[in-house]
Motif scaffolding. Structure first.
Motif, PDB file in Angstrom:
ATOM      1  N   ILE A 185      25.743  45.851  43.145  1.00 28.74           N
ATOM      2  CA  ILE A 185      25.899  45.444  41.746  1.00 28.74           C
ATOM      3  C   ILE A 185      24.809  44.411  41.432  1.00 28.74           C
ATOM      4  CG2 ILE A 185      27.437  44.356  40.057  1.00 28.74           C
ATOM      5  CD1 ILE A 185      29.785  45.194  41.825  1.00 28.74           C
ATOM      6  N   THR A 186      24.185  44.553  40.296  1.00 32.23           N
ATOM      7  CA  THR A 186      23.197  43.548  39.865  1.00 32.23           C
ATOM      8  C   THR A 186      23.752  42.766  38.685  1.00 32.23           C
ATOM      9  OG1 THR A 186      22.070  45.116  38.412  1.00 32.23           O
ATOM     10  CG2 THR A 186      21.268  44.951  40.686  1.00 32.23           C
ATOM     11  N   PHE A 187      23.222  41.568  38.505  1.00 31.64           N
ATOM     12  CA  PHE A 187      23.727  40.637  37.493  1.00 31.64           C
ATOM     13  C   PHE A 187      22.588  40.176  36.579  1.00 31.64           C
ATOM     14  CE2 PHE A 187      26.775  40.529  40.849  1.00 31.64           C
ATOM     15  CZ  PHE A 187      27.996  40.266  40.254  1.00 31.64           C
ATOM     16  N   ASP A 188      22.970  39.738  35.379  1.00 33.38           N
ATOM     17  CA  ASP A 188      22.000  39.117  34.483  1.00 33.38           C
ATOM     18  C   ASP A 188      21.618  37.743  35.024  1.00 33.38           C
ATOM     19  OD1 ASP A 188      22.090  41.289  32.795  1.00 33.38           O
ATOM     20  OD2 ASP A 188      23.641  40.420  31.491  1.00 33.38           O
ATOM     21  N   THR A 189      20.492  37.233  34.522  1.00 28.57           N
ATOM     22  CA  THR A 189      20.000  35.931  34.967  1.00 28.57           C
ATOM     23  C   THR A 189      21.037  34.855  34.711  1.00 28.57           C
ATOM     24  OG1 THR A 189      17.721  36.604  34.494  1.00 28.57           O
ATOM     25  CG2 THR A 189      18.155  34.236  34.682  1.00 28.57           C
ATOM     26  N   ALA A 190      21.297  34.059  35.742  1.00 27.10           N
ATOM     27  CA  ALA A 190      22.215  32.913  35.681  1.00 27.10           C
ATOM     28  C   ALA A 190      23.643  33.318  35.374  1.00 27.10           C
ATOM     29  CB  ALA A 190      21.708  31.876  34.683  1.00 27.10           C
ATOM     30  N   LYS A 191      24.009  34.601  35.541  1.00 32.19           N
ATOM     31  CA  LYS A 191      25.351  35.073  35.239  1.00 32.19           C
ATOM     32  C   LYS A 191      26.063  35.534  36.527  1.00 32.19           C
ATOM     33  CE  LYS A 191      24.849  34.658  30.728  1.00 32.19           C
ATOM     34  NZ  LYS A 191      25.633  33.700  29.934  1.00 32.19           N
ATOM     35  N   SER A 192      27.415  35.425  36.501  1.00 33.89           N
ATOM     36  CA  SER A 192      28.223  35.930  37.619  1.00 33.89           C
ATOM     37  C   SER A 192      29.328  36.865  37.116  1.00 33.89           C
ATOM     38  CB  SER A 192      28.846  34.768  38.408  1.00 33.89           C
ATOM     39  OG  SER A 192      29.683  33.984  37.563  1.00 33.89           O
ATOM     40  N   VAL A 193      29.137  37.377  35.886  1.00 32.99           N
ATOM     41  CA  VAL A 193      30.109  38.309  35.305  1.00 32.99           C
ATOM     42  C   VAL A 193      29.683  39.742  35.627  1.00 32.99           C
ATOM     43  CG1 VAL A 193      31.156  39.128  33.157  1.00 32.99           C
ATOM     44  CG2 VAL A 193      30.644  36.688  33.463  1.00 32.99           C
ATOM     45  N   ILE A 194      30.652  40.536  36.105  1.00 32.56           N
ATOM     46  CA  ILE A 194      30.364  41.934  36.433  1.00 32.56           C
ATOM     47  C   ILE A 194      30.182  42.698  35.131  1.00 32.56           C
ATOM     48  CG2 ILE A 194      31.242  44.026  37.553  1.00 32.56           C
ATOM     49  CD1 ILE A 194      32.966  42.195  39.319  1.00 32.56           C
ATOM     50  N   LYS A 195      29.034  43.320  34.989  1.00 29.96           N
ATOM     51  CA  LYS A 195      28.742  44.067  33.767  1.00 29.96           C
ATOM     52  C   LYS A 195      29.545  45.370  33.753  1.00 29.96           C
ATOM     53  CE  LYS A 195      24.281  43.879  34.604  1.00 29.96           C
ATOM     54  NZ  LYS A 195      22.807  44.046  34.431  1.00 29.96           N
ATOM     55  N   PRO A 196      29.937  45.831  32.547  1.00 27.44           N
ATOM     56  CA  PRO A 196      30.742  47.067  32.445  1.00 27.44           C
ATOM     57  C   PRO A 196      30.117  48.245  33.183  1.00 27.44           C
ATOM     58  CG  PRO A 196      30.676  45.941  30.328  1.00 27.44           C
ATOM     59  CD  PRO A 196      29.699  45.207  31.208  1.00 27.44           C
ATOM     60  N   ASP A 197      28.766  48.287  33.236  1.00 26.96           N
ATOM     61  CA  ASP A 197      28.113  49.417  33.903  1.00 26.96           C
ATOM     62  C   ASP A 197      28.465  49.501  35.386  1.00 26.96           C
ATOM     63  OD1 ASP A 197      26.968  49.931  31.498  1.00 26.96           O
ATOM     64  OD2 ASP A 197      24.975  49.167  32.020  1.00 26.96           O
ATOM     65  N   PHE A 198      28.933  48.397  35.967  1.00 25.26           N
ATOM     66  CA  PHE A 198      29.191  48.372  37.415  1.00 25.26           C
ATOM     67  C   PHE A 198      30.679  48.331  37.758  1.00 25.26           C
ATOM     68  CE2 PHE A 198      24.879  46.624  37.008  1.00 25.26           C
ATOM     69  CZ  PHE A 198      24.202  47.488  37.869  1.00 25.26           C
ATOM     70  N   GLU A 199      31.534  48.421  36.751  1.00 26.35           N
ATOM     71  CA  GLU A 199      32.975  48.463  37.042  1.00 26.35           C
ATOM     72  C   GLU A 199      33.335  49.652  37.934  1.00 26.35           C
ATOM     73  OE1 GLU A 199      35.395  46.500  36.590  1.00 26.35           O
ATOM     74  OE2 GLU A 199      34.581  44.998  35.200  1.00 26.35           O
ATOM     75  N   GLY A 200      32.627  50.785  37.704  1.00 25.25           N
ATOM     76  CA  GLY A 200      32.888  51.975  38.519  1.00 25.25           C
ATOM     77  C   GLY A 200      32.581  51.750  39.983  1.00 25.25           C
ATOM     78  N   GLU A 201      31.551  50.904  40.268  1.00 27.70           N
ATOM     79  CA  GLU A 201      31.202  50.600  41.654  1.00 27.70           C
ATOM     80  C   GLU A 201      32.358  49.868  42.344  1.00 27.70           C
ATOM     81  OE1 GLU A 201      28.190  51.029  43.632  1.00 27.70           O
ATOM     82  OE2 GLU A 201      28.032  52.629  42.131  1.00 27.70           O
TER      83      GLU A 201
END
Length: 347
Positions: A233-249
């Protein structure tokens, strides 16, 4: 009836109950010697008896037998010696069965003389009827064991004595029985009851499903393999929130762990090189903790099966000098594997 007579009758019941005998021998004559015990109805002491018999075999069921026997006793009062001599003719009905034991019933009539050796000797004669039951057993060859219990009733003096006898008979005068040839054994037809290709005689695992591949003894073949799943899973800069695109992972990882309950996972958090080391270390741990929390709270994975570790910027997988490289480094990864044994099936 006295107690001793009751005991002898009980013995007779045991004899009659014995399971029975071999088929009739092919002989015509029998010579027997026996000994036993007489239990008197009158006031005489019980006495030992011995005798000889000669039998003529009429057929496989009936035998006629002439018997002579003697006994020595004394009166219960006065201790007067009494000698008994008995001659009788008996008929035996032999019951055919299929074991070594052969029961029979017997009845007959005879004469008995009793001599009283008192100061003034005297004697008396009785006509006796007898009825009894017994059992025979072949001892091999021409020899046979025999035992019976008899009741002797005097027609003249109205008493009934009981006697228990055992003896050995010698059988002779017959031609050898024809030897029957043993039938040829039936051919053995091998069976494969469960249809796995292995005969029942060698099948150590009966009822194997026909769809399974089996070994030489009919047991299902097992194949052990390693199954694994990777999380990335990759994250936005300075963020630790799981992006919706990676919920399936995350969902795929949770499903795998539900299916294989013995598995555990370590999720690793990482950052790019922007920011201080201390900040990046804290951020990477927050990213790993976010994935762990999603597995626990959203998908019900037990907390002790998930470990979260942050590595900061220490383990880059791409060049931090480019935007694309930094995006690849802002990640949470994990891998789970286990060994699974499966039954091999036929094509």
């Amino acid at each position: 009836m006295t107690m001793k007579h009751t005991q002898v009758l009980a013995l007779s019941a045991v004899i009659a109950a014995l399971s029975a005998g071999a088929s009739a021998d092919n002989h015509k004559f029998e010579v027997r010697a026996d000994a036993g015990r007489v239990f008197f109805d009158e006031a005489l002491e019980d006495a030992n008896t011995w005798g000889l018999g000669f039998g003529y075999v009429l057929n496989e069921n009936w035998t006629l037998e002439a018997v002579a026997s003697k006994w020595d006793s004394e009166t219960q009062a006065g201790a007067v010696d009494v000698d008994g001599t008995q001659y009788r003719l008996d008929a035996l009905y032999n019951i055919n069965t299929e074991s070594l034991w052969r029961p029979y019933v017997a009845f007959g009539v005879g004469d008995q003389e009793r001599e009283f050796n008192a100061a003034t000797p005297s004697s008396e004669r009785d006509t006796l009827l007898n009825l009894g039951a017994g059992v025979k057993r072949s001892l091999g060859g021409n020899w046979e064991f025999r035992t019976d219990v008899r009741a002797f009733n005097s027609l003249d003096n109205e008493y009934t004595d009981l006697a228990l006898n055992a003896g050995i008979s010698y059988l002779f005068g017959g031609s050898p029985a024809p030897v029957k040839a043993a039938p040829a054994p039936a051919p053995v037809v091998e069976k494969d009851s469960d249809g796995d290709g292995v005969f029942d005689s060698k099948d150590q695992c009966p009822n194997t499903p026909s769809t399974h591949k089996v070994d030489a003894v009919g047991c299902s073949l097992k194949l052990t393999e390693t199954v694994a799943i990777e999380l990335n899973i990759t994250f936005d800069t300075a963020k630790s929130v799981i992006k919706p695109d990676f919920e399936g992972e995350v969902a795929k990882l949770a499903t795998f762990m539900d299916q294989y309950a013995d598995t555990q996972v370590t999720v690793e958090g990482h950052t790019d090189s922007q920011g201080s080391d201390a900040y990046n270390q804290k951020l990477s741990q927050s990213r790993a903790d976010a994935v762990k929390a999603a597995l626990i709270t959203k998908y019900g994975i037990a907390a002790d099966r998930v470990n979260a570790i942050g590595y900061g910027e220490a383990k880059p997988v791409a060049d931090n000098m480019t935007a694309d490289g930094r995006e690849q480094n802002r990640r949470v990864v994990g891998q789970v594997s286990t060994k699974v044994t499966k039954t091999e099936t036929r094509n």
